[in-house]
Scaffold this active site. Sequence first.
Site, PDB file in Angstrom:
ATOM      1  N   HIS A  99      37.533  58.130  47.393  1.00 61.64           N
ATOM      2  CA  HIS A  99      38.811  58.759  47.170  1.00 61.64           C
ATOM      3  C   HIS A  99      39.690  58.452  48.277  1.00 61.64           C
ATOM      4  O   HIS A  99      41.078  58.520  48.199  1.00 61.64           O
ATOM      5  CB  HIS A  99      38.573  60.195  47.015  1.00 61.64           C
ATOM      6  CG  HIS A  99      38.220  60.912  48.147  1.00 61.64           C
ATOM      7  ND1 HIS A  99      38.111  62.303  48.207  1.00 61.64           N
ATOM      8  CD2 HIS A  99      37.667  60.611  49.336  1.00 61.64           C
ATOM      9  CE1 HIS A  99      37.675  62.858  49.310  1.00 61.64           C
ATOM     10  NE2 HIS A  99      37.551  61.810  50.095  1.00 61.64           N
ATOM     11  N   GLY A 103      28.442  48.097  60.224  1.00 59.54           N
ATOM     12  CA  GLY A 103      29.128  47.147  59.305  1.00 59.54           C
ATOM     13  C   GLY A 103      30.547  47.713  58.632  1.00 59.54           C
ATOM     14  O   GLY A 103      30.908  48.669  58.744  1.00 59.54           O
ATOM     15  N   ASP A 104      30.970  46.652  57.924  1.00 61.22           N
ATOM     16  CA  ASP A 104      32.070  47.045  57.213  1.00 61.22           C
ATOM     17  C   ASP A 104      31.910  46.884  55.477  1.00 61.22           C
ATOM     18  O   ASP A 104      31.388  45.760  55.129  1.00 61.22           O
ATOM     19  CB  ASP A 104      33.168  46.055  57.439  1.00 61.22           C
ATOM     20  CG  ASP A 104      34.382  45.934  56.708  1.00 61.22           C
ATOM     21  OD1 ASP A 104      34.542  46.818  55.644  1.00 61.22           O
ATOM     22  OD2 ASP A 104      35.353  45.035  56.882  1.00 61.22           O
ATOM     23  N   ASP A 154      27.882  52.343  58.247  1.00 64.39           N
ATOM     24  CA  ASP A 154      29.128  52.847  58.494  1.00 64.39           C
ATOM     25  C   ASP A 154      29.643  51.988  59.752  1.00 64.39           C
ATOM     26  O   ASP A 154      28.732  50.996  60.046  1.00 64.39           O
ATOM     27  CB  ASP A 154      29.285  54.296  59.076  1.00 64.39           C
ATOM     28  CG  ASP A 154      30.620  55.185  58.729  1.00 64.39           C
ATOM     29  OD1 ASP A 154      31.677  54.427  58.576  1.00 64.39           O
ATOM     30  OD2 ASP A 154      30.658  56.013  58.285  1.00 64.39           O
TER      31      ASP A 154
END
Length: 243
Positions: free
Chosen positions: A145, A125-126, A99
Amino acid sequence: MEEMMQPGWEHLVDSVRSGNTSFEKVFGQDFFSYLHENPERSAGFNQAMSRATESTAAVLPEAFDFARFATIADVGGGDGTLLAAVLREYPSANGILHDTEDGLAQAPETLRRHGLVDRCTLAPGDFFASVPEGADVYLIKSILHDWSDQQCVEILAHCRQVLPADGRVLIIEPVLPEVVDPRSVGLYLGDLNMLVNWGGRERTRQEFDEVCRQAGLEILSVVPLGGPGFCLIEAKAIALGVA
């Protein structure tokens, strides 16, 4: 949470007409940028997400057999509530919790409380850039979502890139009925909330099939998991050269 979420609903009509999020109109930035600049709100959001995950964490370890997987990664896994539940039930497995730095802020305490510090690696991280290598199964709960179809394809494609041939991607999300069901009003309110505050949406099985296919994944099963429409969507990699 209400202080962040409610103002956008005052502009619901504008969001429905334009397809744009109202949150950005009210706060001048997207939801996660706002959290990054407001650490107290970020901590409150993380706590709310942890509580919302508890019911899923209670049933997931028995709903899917993780026994054959050595390493389990949770993409966008927040404080680790879900991954900790799986690792406690499957003591031979190790974990990777992925995350942002903000999202992982409370994770060390969760892992310490459950005695999992030595079995779970934090991987900040991304997920729009990459996801960690080295796992056999990738969990993605209540992440897709938040985002548009194309952004979901990006996230899933990164999972596909590092997924072993016999690995799995497990998506945990509400699944809308293909035909509107008045008994599922909460799911449709959730769909509107995704639009208003994040720019995302809830999806039907067919829509999940499509974003997975574009990412190089094939859905094997969709199993109700309990909670507000949550299902466990099991997907595997489509073999190269197979359309």
